[in-house]
Structure formats: C-alpha cells, structure tokens
Scaffold this motif. Sequence first.
Motif, PDB file in Angstrom:
ATOM      1  N   UNK A   5       0.830  -1.203   0.000  1.00 32.38           N
ATOM      2  CA  UNK A   5       0.000   0.000   0.000  1.00 32.38           C
ATOM      3  C   UNK A   5       0.863   1.250   0.000  1.00 32.38           C
ATOM      4  N   UNK A   6       0.351   2.285  -0.629  1.00 29.20           N
ATOM      5  CA  UNK A   6       1.030   3.577  -0.616  1.00 29.20           C
ATOM      6  C   UNK A   6       0.003   4.685  -0.715  1.00 29.20           C
ATOM      7  N   UNK A   7       0.401   5.877  -0.352  1.00 31.87           N
ATOM      8  CA  UNK A   7      -0.439   7.045  -0.543  1.00 31.87           C
ATOM      9  C   UNK A   7      -1.122   7.554   0.702  1.00 31.87           C
ATOM     10  N   UNK A   8      -1.152   6.771   1.743  1.00 27.03           N
ATOM     11  CA  UNK A   8      -1.797   7.219   2.981  1.00 27.03           C
ATOM     12  C   UNK A   8      -1.211   6.402   4.121  1.00 27.03           C
ATOM     13  N   UNK A   9      -1.311   6.900   5.320  1.00 24.54           N
ATOM     14  CA  UNK A   9      -0.732   6.203   6.463  1.00 24.54           C
ATOM     15  C   UNK A   9      -1.328   4.813   6.604  1.00 24.54           C
ATOM     16  N   UNK A  10      -0.515   3.838   6.298  1.00 21.82           N
ATOM     17  CA  UNK A  10      -0.983   2.452   6.252  1.00 21.82           C
ATOM     18  C   UNK A  10      -1.476   1.985   7.596  1.00 21.82           C
ATOM     19  N   UNK A  11      -0.782   2.368   8.651  1.00 18.33           N
ATOM     20  CA  UNK A  11      -1.125   1.784   9.951  1.00 18.33           C
ATOM     21  C   UNK A  11      -2.390   2.379  10.550  1.00 18.33           C
ATOM     22  N   UNK A  12      -3.084   3.239   9.812  1.00 11.72           N
ATOM     23  CA  UNK A  12      -4.382   3.723  10.269  1.00 11.72           C
ATOM     24  C   UNK A  12      -5.520   3.176   9.403  1.00 11.72           C
ATOM     25  N   UNK A  13      -5.214   2.205   8.566  1.00 12.93           N
ATOM     26  CA  UNK A  13      -6.199   1.641   7.654  1.00 12.93           C
ATOM     27  C   UNK A  13      -6.572   0.220   8.043  1.00 12.93           C
ATOM     28  N   UNK A  14      -7.878  -0.048   8.075  1.00 15.86           N
ATOM     29  CA  UNK A  14      -8.312  -1.433   8.119  1.00 15.86           C
ATOM     30  C   UNK A  14      -8.081  -2.021   6.730  1.00 15.86           C
ATOM     31  N   UNK A  15      -7.448  -3.170   6.683  1.00 12.99           N
ATOM     32  CA  UNK A  15      -7.119  -3.790   5.403  1.00 12.99           C
ATOM     33  C   UNK A  15      -7.878  -5.105   5.243  1.00 12.99           C
ATOM     34  N   UNK A  16      -8.003  -5.539   4.010  1.00 14.58           N
ATOM     35  CA  UNK A  16      -8.734  -6.782   3.814  1.00 14.58           C
ATOM     36  C   UNK A  16      -8.513  -7.382   2.441  1.00 14.58           C
TER      37      UNK A  16
ATOM     38  N   UNK B  81     -10.732 -20.846  -6.266  1.00 16.05           N
ATOM     39  CA  UNK B  81     -10.322 -20.213  -7.515  1.00 16.05           C
ATOM     40  C   UNK B  81     -11.098 -18.919  -7.729  1.00 16.05           C
ATOM     41  N   UNK B  82     -10.358 -17.823  -7.909  1.00 12.22           N
ATOM     42  CA  UNK B  82     -10.978 -16.507  -8.053  1.00 12.22           C
ATOM     43  C   UNK B  82      -9.891 -15.471  -8.300  1.00 12.22           C
ATOM     44  N   UNK B  83     -10.334 -14.277  -8.646  1.00  9.05           N
ATOM     45  CA  UNK B  83      -9.443 -13.119  -8.607  1.00  9.05           C
ATOM     46  C   UNK B  83      -9.534 -12.546  -7.198  1.00  9.05           C
ATOM     47  N   UNK B  84      -8.386 -12.398  -6.572  1.00 10.16           N
ATOM     48  CA  UNK B  84      -8.329 -11.899  -5.212  1.00 10.16           C
ATOM     49  C   UNK B  84      -7.933 -10.419  -5.230  1.00 10.16           C
ATOM     50  N   UNK B  85      -8.710  -9.632  -4.508  1.00  9.71           N
ATOM     51  CA  UNK B  85      -8.497  -8.189  -4.462  1.00  9.71           C
ATOM     52  C   UNK B  85      -8.100  -7.747  -3.063  1.00  9.71           C
ATOM     53  N   UNK B  86      -7.057  -6.992  -3.009  1.00 12.41           N
ATOM     54  CA  UNK B  86      -6.684  -6.325  -1.773  1.00 12.41           C
ATOM     55  C   UNK B  86      -7.560  -5.092  -1.613  1.00 12.41           C
ATOM     56  N   UNK B  87      -7.920  -4.778  -0.382  1.00 10.26           N
ATOM     57  CA  UNK B  87      -8.795  -3.636  -0.134  1.00 10.26           C
ATOM     58  C   UNK B  87      -8.321  -2.854   1.080  1.00 10.26           C
ATOM     59  N   UNK B  88      -8.561  -1.561   1.056  1.00 10.35           N
ATOM     60  CA  UNK B  88      -8.184  -0.692   2.173  1.00 10.35           C
ATOM     61  C   UNK B  88      -9.385   0.121   2.628  1.00 10.35           C
ATOM     62  N   UNK B  89      -9.312   0.556   3.884  1.00  5.23           N
ATOM     63  CA  UNK B  89     -10.427   1.249   4.513  1.00  5.23           C
ATOM     64  C   UNK B  89     -11.652   0.349   4.497  1.00  5.23           C
TER      65      UNK B  89
END
Length: 123
Positions: free
Chosen positions: A24-35, A91-99
């Motif tokens: 991740x980039x562009x915003x403070x990572x350690x304040x984001x819920x990730x998934x 089997x799927x396309x896996x997406x990273x998500x933030x916030x």
Amino acid sequence: QVQLVESGGGLVQAGGSLRLSCAASGRTFNSLNMGWFRQAPGKEREFVSAISWLTDSTYYADSVKGRFTISRDNAKNTVYLQMNSLKPEDTAVYYCAASVSRKDGSNWYADYWGQGTQVTVSS
C-alpha cells in the motif's frame, strides 16, 4: 488516495498453499483497516478476510476460516493472506482492499481496491 498492488497469485494444486501480498502507498498504512475480497467467474465479489488497524483483530469468511490467515507488516506497508489447504472453489481473482468496514452486521465494504491477482486451484 491509497494505491494497492497485489502479488503472489498463481496456479496451485488442491491442498497446496499460496501467500498473497499487497503493498500500500499514498496514505498512512497503519491507520487503515485492510482486507481481501475475491470474485469467482460468474459470481459477485465476496469478502474473504480483514484486519483491524487499531487492534489487529482479524475476521474471516466462514468458507476460509481455519485455512487462511491475514496479517500485516506496518513497517513495510504490506498486508498478507496466507492460504493453506486450498480447494478448487477458492479459484478466483483476489483483491486487496483498504479502509475496510462492516455494516449491517455482515456486509463488508472497502473504499480502495487493488487491481486483483488470479488464484487458480486445480483438482
């Protein structure tokens, strides 16, 4: 804005393992819920797992509980998804998500998405 770049997808036999990474980039990572979410062919995108920025609490879809593990490294601005005992139905396309957030009890949402990485599990 948050930019997310996934890696680590591929082809694996049933019972095998893969580890997905998301930088991740562009915003403070350690304040984001990730998934992580996934979308199989012909199906809607579905929630897989999430990790809280505040408590490191983790959440999993019932279909992956006990097989997948989400973790984060705040020093590297990276979130991981360790996938073990993979099944063809993973089997799927896996997406990273933030916030990432949960509303209405069991519905998960995200404000930012990666481009996705393909995971294919052969039987």
